[in-house]
Scaffold this active site. Structure first.
Site, PDB file in Angstrom:
ATOM      1  CG  MET A   1     -13.066   0.245  15.563  1.00 28.52           C
ATOM      2  SD  MET A   1     -14.221   0.983  14.437  1.00 28.52           S
ATOM      3  CE  MET A   1     -14.214  -0.162  13.096  1.00 28.52           C
TER       4      MET A   1
ATOM      5  NE  ARG B   1     -18.612 -10.161  13.626  1.00 30.27           N
ATOM      6  CZ  ARG B   1     -18.337 -10.941  12.592  1.00 30.27           C
ATOM      7  NH1 ARG B   1     -19.322 -11.479  11.886  1.00 30.27           N
ATOM      8  NH2 ARG B   1     -17.089 -11.155  12.241  1.00 30.27           N
TER       9      ARG B   1
ATOM     10  CB  SER C   1      11.204  21.275 -15.110  1.00 23.95           C
ATOM     11  OG  SER C   1      11.240  20.265 -14.129  1.00 23.95           O
TER      12      SER C   1
ATOM     13  CG  HIS D   1      21.930  17.627   3.139  1.00 25.88           C
ATOM     14  ND1 HIS D   1      22.810  16.675   3.578  1.00 25.88           N
ATOM     15  CD2 HIS D   1      22.368  18.053   1.938  1.00 25.88           C
ATOM     16  CE1 HIS D   1      23.760  16.542   2.676  1.00 25.88           C
ATOM     17  NE2 HIS D   1      23.530  17.360   1.673  1.00 25.88           N
TER      18      HIS D   1
ATOM     19  NE  ARG E   1      19.512  16.985  -7.532  1.00 25.60           N
ATOM     20  CZ  ARG E   1      18.809  16.113  -6.826  1.00 25.60           C
ATOM     21  NH1 ARG E   1      17.946  16.534  -5.933  1.00 25.60           N
ATOM     22  NH2 ARG E   1      18.978  14.824  -6.993  1.00 25.60           N
TER      23      ARG E   1
ATOM     24  CE1 TYR F   1      10.345  15.969 -16.687  1.00 28.44           C
ATOM     25  CE2 TYR F   1       9.715  16.815 -18.838  1.00 28.44           C
ATOM     26  CZ  TYR F   1      10.419  16.952 -17.651  1.00 28.44           C
ATOM     27  OH  TYR F   1      11.186  18.060 -17.419  1.00 28.44           O
TER      28      TYR F   1
ATOM     29  CE  LYS G   1     -16.117  -7.500  11.230  1.00 24.36           C
ATOM     30  NZ  LYS G   1     -15.855  -7.096  12.641  1.00 24.36           N
TER      31      LYS G   1
ATOM     32  NE  ARG H   1      19.083  22.865  -9.951  1.00 22.84           N
ATOM     33  CZ  ARG H   1      18.609  22.471  -8.779  1.00 22.84           C
ATOM     34  NH1 ARG H   1      17.324  22.590  -8.484  1.00 22.84           N
ATOM     35  NH2 ARG H   1      19.419  21.941  -7.888  1.00 22.84           N
TER      36      ARG H   1
ATOM     37  CB  CYS I   1      12.304  18.079 -11.474  1.00 22.92           C
ATOM     38  SG  CYS I   1      12.525  19.831 -11.166  1.00 22.92           S
TER      39      CYS I   1
ATOM     40  CD  GLU J   1      13.291  26.661  -8.647  1.00 22.14           C
ATOM     41  OE1 GLU J   1      13.357  25.819  -7.747  1.00 22.14           O
ATOM     42  OE2 GLU J   1      14.255  26.948  -9.382  1.00 22.14           O
TER      43      GLU J   1
ATOM     44  N   GLY K   1      -9.053  -5.626  14.071  1.00 28.44           N
ATOM     45  CA  GLY K   1      -8.817  -5.657  15.514  1.00 28.44           C
ATOM     46  C   GLY K   1      -8.795  -4.300  16.211  1.00 28.44           C
TER      47      GLY K   1
ATOM     48  N   GLY L   1       9.411  22.924 -10.224  1.00 28.23           N
ATOM     49  CA  GLY L   1      10.244  22.599  -9.068  1.00 28.23           C
ATOM     50  C   GLY L   1       9.361  22.767  -7.845  1.00 28.23           C
ATOM     51  CB  THR L   2       6.515  20.781  -6.676  1.00 24.73           C
ATOM     52  OG1 THR L   2       7.185  19.533  -6.780  1.00 24.73           O
ATOM     53  CG2 THR L   2       5.657  21.021  -7.892  1.00 24.73           C
ATOM     54  CG  ASN L   3      11.382  19.745  -3.576  1.00 23.62           C
ATOM     55  OD1 ASN L   3      10.339  19.093  -3.540  1.00 23.62           O
ATOM     56  ND2 ASN L   3      12.559  19.207  -3.765  1.00 23.62           N
ATOM     57  CG  ASP L   4      13.099  26.276  -4.081  1.00 27.82           C
ATOM     58  OD1 ASP L   4      13.142  26.701  -2.912  1.00 27.82           O
ATOM     59  OD2 ASP L   4      14.103  25.929  -4.725  1.00 27.82           O
TER      60      ASP L   4
ATOM     61  NE  ARG M   1     -10.146  -8.848   7.106  1.00 26.27           N
ATOM     62  CZ  ARG M   1     -10.161  -8.646   8.412  1.00 26.27           C
ATOM     63  NH1 ARG M   1     -11.039  -7.833   8.952  1.00 26.27           N
ATOM     64  NH2 ARG M   1      -9.322  -9.272   9.200  1.00 26.27           N
TER      65      ARG M   1
HETATM   66  P1  ADP Z   1     -12.730  -8.208  14.380  1.00 23.26           P
HETATM   67  O1  ADP Z   1     -13.138  -7.150  13.440  1.00 23.26           O
HETATM   68  O2  ADP Z   1     -11.855  -7.744  15.470  1.00 23.26           O
HETATM   69  O3  ADP Z   1     -12.231  -9.428  13.664  1.00 23.26           O
HETATM   70  P2  ADP Z   1     -15.233  -9.578  14.649  1.00 23.26           P
HETATM   71  O4  ADP Z   1     -16.473  -8.791  14.705  1.00 23.26           O
HETATM   72  O5  ADP Z   1     -14.908 -10.164  13.324  1.00 23.26           O
HETATM   73  O6  ADP Z   1     -14.042  -8.669  15.150  1.00 23.26           O
HETATM   74  O7  ADP Z   1     -15.367 -10.711  15.730  1.00 23.26           O
HETATM   75  C1  ADP Z   1     -14.377 -11.246  16.569  1.00 23.26           C
HETATM   76  C2  ADP Z   1     -14.426 -12.761  16.551  1.00 23.26           C
HETATM   77  O8  ADP Z   1     -15.702 -13.234  16.956  1.00 23.26           O
HETATM   78  C3  ADP Z   1     -14.204 -13.330  15.157  1.00 23.26           C
HETATM   79  O9  ADP Z   1     -13.368 -14.450  15.245  1.00 23.26           O
HETATM   80  C4  ADP Z   1     -15.557 -13.705  14.717  1.00 23.26           C
HETATM   81  O10 ADP Z   1     -15.537 -14.766  13.793  1.00 23.26           O
HETATM   82  C5  ADP Z   1     -16.250 -14.103  16.015  1.00 23.26           C
HETATM   83  N1  ADP Z   1     -17.700 -13.896  15.899  1.00 23.26           N
HETATM   84  C6  ADP Z   1     -18.326 -12.741  15.592  1.00 23.26           C
HETATM   85  N2  ADP Z   1     -19.655 -12.912  15.517  1.00 23.26           N
HETATM   86  C7  ADP Z   1     -19.888 -14.218  15.785  1.00 23.26           C
HETATM   87  C8  ADP Z   1     -21.081 -15.005  15.831  1.00 23.26           C
HETATM   88  N3  ADP Z   1     -22.271 -14.486  15.561  1.00 23.26           N
HETATM   89  N4  ADP Z   1     -20.940 -16.303  16.134  1.00 23.26           N
HETATM   90  C9  ADP Z   1     -19.718 -16.821  16.382  1.00 23.26           C
HETATM   91  N5  ADP Z   1     -18.577 -16.151  16.359  1.00 23.26           N
HETATM   92  C10 ADP Z   1     -18.641 -14.840  16.052  1.00 23.26           C
HETATM   93 MG    MG Z   2     -13.115 -10.289  12.168  1.00 22.10          MG
HETATM   94 MG    MG Z   3      14.678  24.953  -6.389  1.00 25.05          MG
END
Ligand code: ADP
Ligand code: MG
Ligand code: MG
Length: 929
Positions: free
Chosen positions: A111, A100, A795, A485, A591, A882, A28, A647, A862, A776, A109, A797-800, A369
């Site tokens: 954090m 933010r 070959s 199995h 096999r 391979y 961000k 085999r 394998c 193996e 969403g 045989g990485t399981n065994d 993003r």
């Molecule tokens: P998340 O990572 O959960 O999307 P954000 O940090 O992007 O959290 O923010 C949550 C919401 O708040 C988003 O819709 C974002 O656009 C809005 N927001 C964040 N900063 C501002 C700001 N400075 N002014 C207006 N809206 C904001």
């Molecule tokens: Mg966001």
């Molecule tokens: Mg074997």
């Protein structure tokens, strides 16, 4: 000591950071900086980002900040205040900010973020006055108390919602937007009183206290349970993605009235990949309202809006008046937004997921993003973007998560269908399975014969269940891990399987399945999602995949780029054909014992095992010879021109013997001996530790007639087809070799049979074959230079090899590996992801030592790892010829191999040079439709 820089500014057309600084500023923060400065120069509110280094320090210091941070933040806040011409907490004209979160990899969403910070009882009046919009000011204040109180101070979200609901219902209104200024003021008063009751102190009025409280809350949210779980599920490595940054930026307001709004936009459709602008917005709202779903968002484009209205049975008149698109309601802003998304997509050369806010008719960008997308969308976008000239083929191939191809190869549940998830087990074999519950393999077979679709539900499965497993649409087991199995067999067939589902209770006697409070009977419908491990109630509808089109294009590019071959593990002509469709360049593991379970054959193998002497065994083996010859003929035909590694018999014999009295009786009758004798023989085969017992080449050494029969079947089929003009490339592989003497012993038998038959059929010089071994057992890897004097190929045989290197029985890991993963003692289940540091070093040693005495030694893998992307990349780097994996993972391995070539071209070249090896390639895969 040089002073560390912790804070980075953006705004006023410039920025200290840029998009390359994601590891430091988070996605961000880095992208806000990039958008703010030239050449993009987009409208971004000014602000600053506190780096991820601080997050790490914060945790290292026991949730304290590094020295000097407060001064640096004060300095940048000052700069922000100057830029905006307002001061935080000012009673007349306050600056409001958002605080933010943002890690280097997006965790949508997961954090926390706090908006409207800087409001208090006095500054709210200033804001009302200055904007001449008291309603807006009080709305912002109540939002701030709610967000700060919840996120930073831990007051239950529902307690705030209850107050709003109370006020709304008192007035009989539904929408937040209908609240009047006085009501918002009443809400603020009630919020503050509730806050005081909950926290025992007044809601903080000091903006500095608010600011640092919010910064601490955002750093703290890095370690909230939801974020931790998200990282775990998405395999986000905390050694690479080290924490969250904190971005403090000036607020812009979408809740200022009818010329304001907020929204989320995608430059292309994230679920289908179609190249059309897709976005939603809300008038008179703040960012969190769109996500929270408290009001129905409107579509941005007119076309999107009309489509939406049609799907929701809304008349055009109603749509136009109540839910108009942005294109219609604010054409100027819309044009600007289109311009922005095009610029951003061209700049990032990828689909963008953007947040924006419109304040009084002016557009502001708040985030961009690379957008998350479904697998089909990822493929479509990548192919389209190459065609548009936006990206190269390499970029397209590099951009697709190999594992996500699973979603394209198996039927999937209709994403639009409603579903009720009962519980979750291990996502053992991908795909969607839907059918009626049966509890035994026999029932599965019988029901299927009657035309029913069934799901086989077992505590666990054994080789005797394979027919029933084959008949089922999907398999659900209570016990067993990813390599149990059921899981291995199901993956081999591309059949959906959920294993290790410890929450379920199976009662075979009553024929019931209990999950939580839901009790289901035999015949009830159930649905399994093998890609997620979800077990769902009832019949969830599915849709079929397609291998052509964009998917085929990506695969074609991957084949052009990759440097190692991809083969398949297949045991029958049917599997071999499926694998060819997926582009396998041969068989890396056939096999032979899997052929013994079919129909009549199990009787003959049992007869062979139960026989007292060589004569008896040879008599039974003669009957098996015919079946094996036919199987190999079918497989060689399907793989015409491609190598086939076969085999010799591997599992302990007790896996084949009849354990149940009724089957023992059948065998006794068949062989004209007493049931007691059969039982005694079965008991005598019991081993304390069969996986380390009488199996693999040890069987061939003690019963050479078995190896001889198998070699005869292989070379009879090969010689006959060669005579008919087919190109057959058999590679006979001796399993479980630990010493070169074992290999020498078995090789002599195979070679003798091969030479005799080649002469008999007069195909000298036409039929080329190889004899090699599986590596193996750790001892084989360690003494690879001796083994390679006899072996023409290895070959792995990485399981065994994993089982024996770790000393983990792979059938028993369910009891401790999950805990090991939780406690981070293991990073991955080593049976799924090759342990490059340990087991991988044995592999490296084996390849290098092997080729030190035989530079043209052909090397492959394998084990289950042959289709796991990080393991495929490892094999590429070491100089393998391979990899081989189950048919449905062939495309995944092809793509991973191409990515390896893009990412690690030179390391492979160096290794090959050191090993003096020129890669041995099979012909390019021509996929037969
Ligand atoms: P998340 O990572 O959960 O999307 P954000 O940090 O992007 O959290 O923010 C949550 C919401 O708040 C988003 O819709 C974002 O656009 C809005 N927001 C964040 N900063 C501002 C700001 N400075 N002014 C207006 N809206 C904001
Ligand atoms: Mg966001
Ligand atoms: Mg074997």
């Amino acid at each position: 000591m040089a002073k560390t820089k912790y804070v980075y500014y953006f705004g006023d057309g410039d920025a200290e950071g840029d998009e390359t600084m994601r590891p430091l500023l988070g996605g961000k923060g880095a992208n806000l900086a990039q958008m703010a400065k030239a050449p993009l120069s987009l409208p971004v509110p000014s602000g600053f980002t506190i780096s991820i280094d601080v997050c790490q320090e914060y945790y290292k210091l026991g949730k304290k900040y590094p020295a000097g941070l407060d001064a640096e933040v004060a300095k940048y806040l000052n700069r922000l205040e100057k830029s905006m011409g307002k001061k935080l907490g000012d009673e007349k004209d306050p600056l409001l900010v958002s605080v933010r979160s943002g890690a280097a990899e997006s965790m949508p969403g997961m954090m926390d973020t706090i908006l409207n910070l800087g409001l208090n009882d006095k500054s709210v009046l200033g804001l009302a006055n200055k904007t001449n919009n008291p309603r807006f000011a009080w709305d912002a204040y109540r939002r701030f108390i709610q967000m700060f109180g919840n996120v930073a101070m831990g007051v239950d979200h529902d307690k705030f919602e209850a107050i709003i609901e109370e006020v709304k219902s008192h007035r009989g209104i539904k929408e937040d937007t209908e609240l009047k200024t006085e009501e918002l003021q009443e809400i603020v008063t009630k919020y503050k009183a509730m806050y005081k009751r909950e926290k025992g102190e007044d809601f903080p009025q000091d903006p500095q206290k608010q600011l640092w409280g919010a910064i601490g809350a955002v750093f703290g949210s890095w370690m909230n349970p939801r974020a931790i779980t998200y990282r775990k599920i998405n395999n986000i490595d905390e050694r690479v993605i080290k924490g969250t940054a904190v971005t403090v930026m000036a607020m812009v307001f979408g809740n200022m009235g009818d010329t304001s709004g907020t929204g989320v936009a995608f430059s292309r459709d994230p679920s289908t990949g179609e190249n059309h602008f897709m976005a939603e917005y809300l008038i008179n709202a703040q960012g969190e309202d769109v996500v929270a779903g408290i009001r129905t968002p409107q579509q941005i484009t007119k076309a999107g809006s009309q489509k939406w209205a049609k799907e929701n049975n809304i008349s055009e008149a109603k749509r136009k008046s109540e839910y108009p698109s942005l294109e219609e309601s604010m054409p100027e802003v819309y044009k600007q937004l289109v311009d922005v998304y095009k610029k951003l997509e061209a700049h990032y050369r990828d689909m963008q997921d953007m947040e924006f806010t419109i304040q009084g008719g002016k557009l502001w960008m708040l985030q961009t993003r690379n957008g998350k997308r479904t697998a089909p969308a990822a493929v479509k976008m990548a192919v389209d973007m190459v065609k548009e000239g936006l990206i190269t083929k390499e970029m397209a191939v590099g951009r697709i998560e190999p594992k996500s191809l699973d979603q394209l190869l198996h039927p999937i549940f209709d994403p639009k269908a409603p579903k009720k998830v009962l519980t979750k087990g291990l996502a053992a074999s991908p795909g969607a399975g839907c059918g009626r519950i049966v509890f035994s393999a026999e029932d599965a077979g019988e029901w299927k014969a009657k035309g029913e679709k069934v799901i086989l539900v077992r505590i666990e499965t054994s080789p005797e269940d394979v027919a029933g497993m084959d008949a089922a649409e999907g398999i659900l087991t209570q016990r067993g891990g990813m390599t149990s199995h059921a899981a291995v067999v199901a993956r081999g067939w591309g059949k959906c399987c959920v294993s290790g589902c410890s929450d379920i209770e199976i009662d075979y006697k009553k024929a019931t399945l209990k999950i939580g409070n839901t009790v289901m009977k035999q015949g009830d419908w159930i649905s399994l999602n093998g890609s997620t491990g979800e077990v769902m109630f009832g019949k969830v509808p599915t849709v079929e995949p397609s291998l052509a089109g964009d998917f085929g294009q990506i695969m074609k590019w991957a084949d052009e780029i990759r440097q190692i071959d991809v083969r398949t593990n297949a045991d029958s002509p049917k599997d071999a054909k499926v694998a060819r469709k997926f582009g396998a360049q041969g068989i890396g593991l056939c096999r032979t014992e899997h052929m013994f379970f079919d129909g009549e054959r199990i009787k003959h193998i049992r007869e062979m095992i139960l026989a007292d002497d060589v004569e008896g065994r040879e008599k039974a083996l003669k009957k098996l010879l015919k079946f094996q010859t036919d199987d190999f003929t079918g497989i060689f035909e399907a793989m015409n021109g491609y190598p086939v590694t076969i085999r010799t018999l591997d599992p302990p014999l007790h896996e084949f013997v009849p354990n149940e009295p009724e089957n023992q009786a059948i065998m006794a009758k068949e062989m004209k001996i007493s049931v007691e004798k059969v039982k005694a023989k079965v008991d005598s085969l019991h081993e304390a530790n069969p996986m380390l017992g009488h199996r693999g080449c040890r069987l061939g050494v003690t019963y050479p007639e078995i190896t001889r029969m198998q070699a005869t079947a292989i070379f009879t089929a090969a010689c006959e087809l060669t005579k008919k003009g087919l190109v057959v490339l058999p590679e006979v592989m001796i399993p479980l070799v630990g010493t070169v003497q074992e290999l020498r012993n078995q090789k002599a038998i195979v070679k003798d049979v091969a030479e005799t038959l080649i002469k008999k059929y007069k195909v000298e010089g036409k039929l080329h074959y190889k004899i090699g071994t599986m590596i193996e057992i750790p001892r084989a890897a360690i003494t690879a230079n001796q083994i390679a004097t006899e072996a023409e190929f290895f070959s792995f045989g990485t399981n065994d090899l994993t089982q024996m290197t770790f000393g983990y029985s792979r059938d028993d890991i369910a009891s401790f590996v999950p805990e090991y993963l939780n406690k981070k003692i293991l990073k991955n289940d080593p049976f799924q992801v090759l342990d490059q540091e340990g087991v991988g070093q044995l592999v490296r040693w084996g390849v290098e030592r092997g080729r030190s005495v035989r530079p043209d030694l052909k090397v492959g893998i394998c084990g289950e790892h042959g289709g796991e992307p990080s393991s495929v990349k490892f094999c590429h780097r070491l100089g393998f010829d391979y990899v081989s994996c189950s048919p449905f993972r062939v495309p995944i391995a092809r793509l991973a191999a191409a990515q390896a070539a893009i990412e690690h071209g030179s390391e492979r070249a160096e290794n090959l040079k050191l090993q003096n090896h020129t890669p041995i390639r099979a012909k390019a895969s021509e996929i037969e439709e």
